[in-house]
Design a protein around this motif. Structure first.
Motif, PDB file in Angstrom:
ATOM      1  N   ALA A  32       0.783  -1.176  -0.021  1.00 38.40           N
ATOM      2  CA  ALA A  32      -0.156   0.003   0.101  1.00 38.40           C
ATOM      3  C   ALA A  32       0.828   1.268   0.070  1.00 38.40           C
ATOM      4  CB  ALA A  32      -0.840  -0.276   1.259  1.00 38.40           C
ATOM      5  N   CYS A  33       0.155   2.353  -0.713  1.00 30.89           N
ATOM      6  CA  CYS A  33       1.180   3.390  -0.534  1.00 30.89           C
ATOM      7  C   CYS A  33      -0.149   4.654  -0.650  1.00 30.89           C
ATOM      8  CB  CYS A  33       1.897   3.500  -1.712  1.00 30.89           C
ATOM      9  SG  CYS A  33       3.096   4.981  -1.970  1.00 30.89           S
ATOM     10  N   CYS A  34       0.347   5.786   0.137  1.00 32.51           N
ATOM     11  CA  CYS A  34      -0.608   6.945  -0.006  1.00 32.51           C
ATOM     12  C   CYS A  34       0.014   8.037  -0.586  1.00 32.51           C
ATOM     13  CB  CYS A  34      -1.215   7.268   1.633  1.00 32.51           C
ATOM     14  SG  CYS A  34      -2.300   5.823   2.018  1.00 32.51           S
ATOM     15  N   ALA A  35      -0.781   9.076  -1.120  1.00 31.02           N
ATOM     16  CA  ALA A  35      -0.101  10.060  -1.666  1.00 31.02           C
ATOM     17  C   ALA A  35      -1.222  11.254  -1.544  1.00 31.02           C
ATOM     18  CB  ALA A  35       0.184  10.100  -3.171  1.00 31.02           C
ATOM     19  N   ALA A  36      -0.537  12.591  -1.378  1.00 26.82           N
ATOM     20  CA  ALA A  36      -1.780  13.644  -1.294  1.00 26.82           C
ATOM     21  C   ALA A  36      -1.385  14.326  -2.537  1.00 26.82           C
ATOM     22  CB  ALA A  36      -0.964  14.585   0.020  1.00 26.82           C
ATOM     23  N   PHE A  37      -2.556  14.870  -2.998  1.00 27.07           N
ATOM     24  CA  PHE A  37      -2.615  15.933  -4.144  1.00 27.07           C
ATOM     25  C   PHE A  37      -3.160  17.121  -3.652  1.00 27.07           C
ATOM     26  CE2 PHE A  37      -1.554  12.841  -7.070  1.00 27.07           C
ATOM     27  CZ  PHE A  37      -1.856  11.440  -6.465  1.00 27.07           C
ATOM     28  N   VAL A  38      -2.993  18.214  -4.464  1.00 29.62           N
ATOM     29  CA  VAL A  38      -3.488  19.616  -4.105  1.00 29.62           C
ATOM     30  C   VAL A  38      -4.304  20.186  -5.266  1.00 29.62           C
ATOM     31  CG1 VAL A  38      -1.395  21.008  -4.479  1.00 29.62           C
ATOM     32  CG2 VAL A  38      -3.236  21.858  -2.846  1.00 29.62           C
ATOM     33  N   ARG A  77      -6.258  19.736  -0.205  1.00 31.30           N
ATOM     34  CA  ARG A  77      -5.487  18.480  -0.144  1.00 31.30           C
ATOM     35  C   ARG A  77      -6.407  17.300  -0.298  1.00 31.30           C
ATOM     36  NH1 ARG A  77      -1.269  21.160   2.612  1.00 31.30           N
ATOM     37  NH2 ARG A  77       0.701  21.150   1.914  1.00 31.30           N
ATOM     38  N   LEU A  78      -6.041  16.338  -1.166  1.00 28.62           N
ATOM     39  CA  LEU A  78      -6.744  15.306  -1.441  1.00 28.62           C
ATOM     40  C   LEU A  78      -6.110  13.737  -0.965  1.00 28.62           C
ATOM     41  CD1 LEU A  78      -8.869  16.106  -4.683  1.00 28.62           C
ATOM     42  CD2 LEU A  78      -9.498  16.290  -2.400  1.00 28.62           C
ATOM     43  N   LEU A  79      -6.320  13.027  -0.260  1.00 21.49           N
ATOM     44  CA  LEU A  79      -5.413  11.869   0.001  1.00 21.49           C
ATOM     45  C   LEU A  79      -6.134  10.671  -0.804  1.00 21.49           C
ATOM     46  CD1 LEU A  79      -3.340  10.735   2.218  1.00 21.49           C
ATOM     47  CD2 LEU A  79      -5.359  10.158   3.620  1.00 21.49           C
ATOM     48  N   MET A  80      -5.042  10.007  -1.479  1.00 22.32           N
ATOM     49  CA  MET A  80      -5.288   8.987  -2.465  1.00 22.32           C
ATOM     50  C   MET A  80      -4.592   7.731  -1.640  1.00 22.32           C
ATOM     51  SD  MET A  80      -7.446   9.789  -4.917  1.00 22.32           S
ATOM     52  CE  MET A  80      -6.937   8.449  -5.819  1.00 22.32           C
ATOM     53  N   GLY A  81      -5.106   6.410  -1.880  1.00 23.67           N
ATOM     54  CA  GLY A  81      -4.562   5.284  -1.360  1.00 23.67           C
ATOM     55  C   GLY A  81      -4.484   4.309  -2.659  1.00 23.67           C
ATOM     56  N   TYR A  82      -3.244   3.648  -2.703  1.00 22.27           N
ATOM     57  CA  TYR A  82      -2.964   2.992  -3.880  1.00 22.27           C
ATOM     58  C   TYR A  82      -2.418   1.703  -3.365  1.00 22.27           C
ATOM     59  CZ  TYR A  82      -2.726   7.285  -6.733  1.00 22.27           C
ATOM     60  OH  TYR A  82      -3.028   8.325  -7.401  1.00 22.27           O
ATOM     61  N   TYR A  83      -2.723   0.500  -3.898  1.00 18.22           N
ATOM     62  CA  TYR A  83      -2.289  -0.602  -3.290  1.00 18.22           C
ATOM     63  C   TYR A  83      -2.378  -1.951  -4.447  1.00 18.22           C
ATOM     64  CZ  TYR A  83      -7.521  -2.149  -4.090  1.00 18.22           C
ATOM     65  OH  TYR A  83      -8.603  -2.257  -4.454  1.00 18.22           O
ATOM     66  N   THR A  84      -1.629  -2.953  -3.903  1.00 20.44           N
ATOM     67  CA  THR A  84      -1.632  -4.366  -4.701  1.00 20.44           C
ATOM     68  C   THR A  84      -2.359  -5.254  -3.954  1.00 20.44           C
ATOM     69  OG1 THR A  84       0.621  -4.849  -3.983  1.00 20.44           O
ATOM     70  CG2 THR A  84       0.724  -3.545  -6.071  1.00 20.44           C
ATOM     71  N   ALA A  85      -2.819  -6.265  -4.719  1.00 19.88           N
ATOM     72  CA  ALA A  85      -3.612  -7.059  -4.030  1.00 19.88           C
ATOM     73  C   ALA A  85      -3.742  -8.694  -4.841  1.00 19.88           C
ATOM     74  CB  ALA A  85      -5.297  -6.440  -3.703  1.00 19.88           C
ATOM     75  N   ALA A 144      -7.196   2.944  -5.224  1.00 17.18           N
ATOM     76  CA  ALA A 144      -6.851   2.341  -6.662  1.00 17.18           C
ATOM     77  C   ALA A 144      -5.926   1.143  -6.524  1.00 17.18           C
ATOM     78  CB  ALA A 144      -6.228   3.334  -7.545  1.00 17.18           C
ATOM     79  N   ARG A 145      -6.488  -0.142  -7.306  1.00 15.79           N
ATOM     80  CA  ARG A 145      -5.644  -1.101  -7.415  1.00 15.79           C
ATOM     81  C   ARG A 145      -4.771  -0.916  -8.470  1.00 15.79           C
ATOM     82  NH1 ARG A 145      -7.625  -7.499  -8.430  1.00 15.79           N
ATOM     83  NH2 ARG A 145      -5.789  -8.197  -8.183  1.00 15.79           N
ATOM     84  N   VAL A 146      -3.642  -1.308  -8.307  1.00 14.60           N
ATOM     85  CA  VAL A 146      -2.533  -1.138  -9.310  1.00 14.60           C
ATOM     86  C   VAL A 146      -1.710  -2.455  -9.572  1.00 14.60           C
ATOM     87  CG1 VAL A 146      -2.479   1.411  -9.102  1.00 14.60           C
ATOM     88  CG2 VAL A 146      -1.021  -0.104  -7.798  1.00 14.60           C
ATOM     89  N   GLU A 147      -1.258  -2.816 -10.587  1.00 14.32           N
ATOM     90  CA  GLU A 147      -0.155  -3.953 -10.848  1.00 14.32           C
ATOM     91  C   GLU A 147       0.762  -3.908  -9.970  1.00 14.32           C
ATOM     92  OE1 GLU A 147      -0.912  -6.469 -12.829  1.00 14.32           O
ATOM     93  OE2 GLU A 147      -2.907  -5.631 -12.977  1.00 14.32           O
ATOM     94  N   SER A 148       1.476  -2.914  -9.915  1.00 16.56           N
ATOM     95  CA  SER A 148       2.729  -2.847  -8.813  1.00 16.56           C
ATOM     96  C   SER A 148       2.846  -1.086  -8.462  1.00 16.56           C
ATOM     97  CB  SER A 148       4.002  -3.000  -9.782  1.00 16.56           C
ATOM     98  OG  SER A 148       4.246  -2.170 -10.960  1.00 16.56           O
ATOM     99  N   LEU A 149       3.629  -0.849  -7.761  1.00 19.05           N
ATOM    100  CA  LEU A 149       4.007   0.543  -7.184  1.00 19.05           C
ATOM    101  C   LEU A 149       5.519   0.732  -7.344  1.00 19.05           C
ATOM    102  CD1 LEU A 149       2.020   0.261  -3.461  1.00 19.05           C
ATOM    103  CD2 LEU A 149       1.467   1.844  -5.401  1.00 19.05           C
ATOM    104  N   PRO A 150       5.953   2.056  -7.579  1.00 24.02           N
ATOM    105  CA  PRO A 150       7.153   2.382  -7.869  1.00 24.02           C
ATOM    106  C   PRO A 150       8.068   2.272  -6.536  1.00 24.02           C
ATOM    107  CG  PRO A 150       5.807   4.438  -7.674  1.00 24.02           C
ATOM    108  CD  PRO A 150       4.899   3.158  -7.481  1.00 24.02           C
ATOM    109  N   HIS A 151       9.344   2.040  -6.892  1.00 21.75           N
ATOM    110  CA  HIS A 151      10.317   1.955  -5.537  1.00 21.75           C
ATOM    111  C   HIS A 151      11.656   2.323  -6.086  1.00 21.75           C
ATOM    112  CE1 HIS A 151       7.372  -1.334  -4.599  1.00 21.75           C
ATOM    113  NE2 HIS A 151       7.846  -1.306  -3.478  1.00 21.75           N
ATOM    114  N   THR A 152      12.376   2.836  -5.046  1.00 25.87           N
ATOM    115  CA  THR A 152      13.635   3.229  -5.387  1.00 25.87           C
ATOM    116  C   THR A 152      14.740   2.033  -5.428  1.00 25.87           C
ATOM    117  OG1 THR A 152      14.398   3.423  -2.880  1.00 25.87           O
ATOM    118  CG2 THR A 152      13.334   5.432  -3.769  1.00 25.87           C
TER     119      THR A 152
END
Length: 491
Positions: free
Chosen positions: A414-420, A426-434, A461-469
């Motif tokens: 899971a990963c959350c991000a804020a948008f303005v 600000r809007l809080l969005m939640g992304y996840y893989t499942a 939002a369900r996504v295929e994968s989340l970005p990583h460093t």
């Protein structure tokens, strides 16, 4: 009285908020101290009732240094209970009914609460015969209030604020321009530092504090009507509410509008002063401020109050040149005692001051905010150093929301991000893989059972994968807004 206090700053250096309140009460016994939907109380009535409730707390087993839970809503009874707790040598923690019971239970357990101040307890205590004056110890270093903010594990962090911290924060009232004849309206939730600051300042200066009713806090037209009816001269509003208020402020009685809790955008100059304030729980209220004189996409957070010293430093803790981005460290008597039962967090956030050892300035608080300093000492906010953001005026640690999302069956990451948006909301969005499709309504219901409403993502939002460093950490900066929000910029 405010003019007298300006010439006697030592009053804030030797008194608790109870002592300052009692000086104001002696000067204005018949003046309204607090006005709420349930009742109005004069300074004399508030003094007498808080004496009675303090005796009730002691008879219930309150001991100096303990914490009393207050769950009486936006009522005058809340101020009675807060003053009574202080007189009994205790601190208080306010429990918000809108928060999940699991969160309130966590706060009560961590604070070792033995007594809950309910409306019934207060009413019963005030029916008893008045026992007269109730003395307080006058111990300024004792705990006054525990304010909870969101934590990186999903559990809230308790910020421990002392009587000395409150008095030091109130001592800076002259820089904003507060006066004893102000009708001061408290908009913020009573569980957050903004309301604690409002209470401390208004009761110290002999103002009338108005607690805006819960039922109209989201209706800007009702708020504007309330201000007109009550003759409100000073209030605080978060940026998105301030923008709405400016659009419907005909006949406004305001003298000062404080705006803060998140970056301020596009506010038009009005007949009343608009003051952009930068504040924190750890700093016990206002840290810096700047008057808004024109419409801009961004405003500086201004200059720090005189009671604080500040340092802009690099990642090694060395001061940077003016104009260079760095983390803001602050020091002074209003810096809180630390976080409750979080020794490792305290070691990281509260350090011995490497730049000054004067009394009251022996420690620094690392704000985690990146700023730049202009040649005249004006500070401008750049961004958070970590993943803590402001949503609807509330501090939210994205990692805490992510931890709760990961507890839902089937979610693997899971990963959350804020948008303005352009208005600064600000809007809080939640992304996840499942592993399988997730029912978003069920996920929100699951989160609502353990998180306050402002920590629940507005979009999932369900996504295929989340970005990583390269080191495997989540790369929030590489998350793009969803297509339906492509007119908003990622923070």
């Amino acid at each position: 009285w405010s003019d007298t206090l300006l010439s006697q700053p030592e009053a804030f250096e030797r008194n608790t908020i109870v002592g300052l309140f009692r000086m104001a009460a002696a000067r204005y016994p018949e003046k309204t101290a607090v006005a709420a939907s349930d009742m109005r109380l004069s300074y004399a009535q508030l003094e007498r009732m808080s004496n009675q409730v303090a005796r009730a707390f002691v008879s219930e087993g309150a001991r100096e240094g303990g914490v009393i839970a207050i769950k009486t809503g936006r009522s005058a009874a809340t101020l009675v209970a807060a003053l009574a707790a202080w007189k009994a040598g205790c601190a208080y923690v306010f429990l918000e009914s809108a928060c999940p019971e699991s969160q309130n239970a966590f706060c009560m357990a961590q604070c070792h609460v033995r007594i809950q101040a309910t409306a019934q307890l207060i009413e019963a205590a005030c029916r008893d015969q008045d026992g007269g004056f109730f003395p307080e110890t006058g111990e300024r270093e004792r705990l006054a209030v525990v304010v909870y903010t969101s934590g990186s594990t999903g559990n809230p962090k308790g910020v421990c604020i002392t009587q000395a911290n409150l008095a030091a924060a109130a001592a800076n009232f002259g820089e904003i321009g507060f006066r004893s004849d102000d009708e001061y309206c408290c908009f913020a939730s009573l569980m957050f530092i903004a309301s604690v600051y409002d209470i401390a300042v208004s009761l110290s200066l002999g103002m009338t504090l108005h607690l805006i009713p819960k039922g109209i806090r989201r209706d800007i037209h009702a708020i504007a009507a309330y201000y007109r009816e009550r003759g409100i001269t000073v209030t605080f509003l978060p940026p998105h509410m301030a923008c709405k208020y400016i659009a419907c402020d005909e006949g406004s009685p305001l003298r000062i509008l404080l705006v803060g809790s998140e970056p301020v955008h596009n506010l038009r100059k009005r007949p009343y002063r608009i003051v952009d304030v930068y504040a924190s729980s750890e700093g016990c209220g206002i840290i810096s401020h700047c008057d808004v004189e024109d419409e801009r996409t961004a405003y500086p957070i201004g200059r720090t109050v005189k009671g604080l010293k500040y340092y802009v430093v690099d990642e090694n803790g060395s001061r940077v040149e003016r104009g260079t981005r760095g983390e803001l460290w602050i020091s002074g008597p209003q810096i809180c005692k630390g976080y409750l039962d979080l020794p490792e967090k305290n070691k990281k956030c509260f350090l011995a001051n490497p730049f000054d050892c004067a009394p009251g300035y022996e420690r620094v608080f690392r704000t985690g905010d990146l700023v730049t300093e202009a040649a005249d000492g004006t500070l401008s906010f750049c961004e958070r150093q970590d993943n803590l953001v402001k949503i609807r005026g509330y501090r939210v640690e994205l990692g805490g929301v992510e931890q709760k999302m990961l507890g839902y069956p089937g979610i693997t990451e899971a990963c959350c991000a804020a948008f303005v948006d352009q208005g600064g909301t600000r809007l809080l969005m939640g992304y996840y893989t499942a592993e399988r499709p997730v029912d978003h309504a069920a996920l929100r219901a699951y989160m609502a059972a353990c998180l306050p409403y402002y920590m629940i993502p507005i979009g999932l939002a369900r996504v295929e994968s989340l970005p990583h460093t390269a080191t495997g950490k989540l790369a929030r900066g590489r998350i793009a807004p969803p297509p339906e929000l492509n007119d908003r910029a990622l923070l």
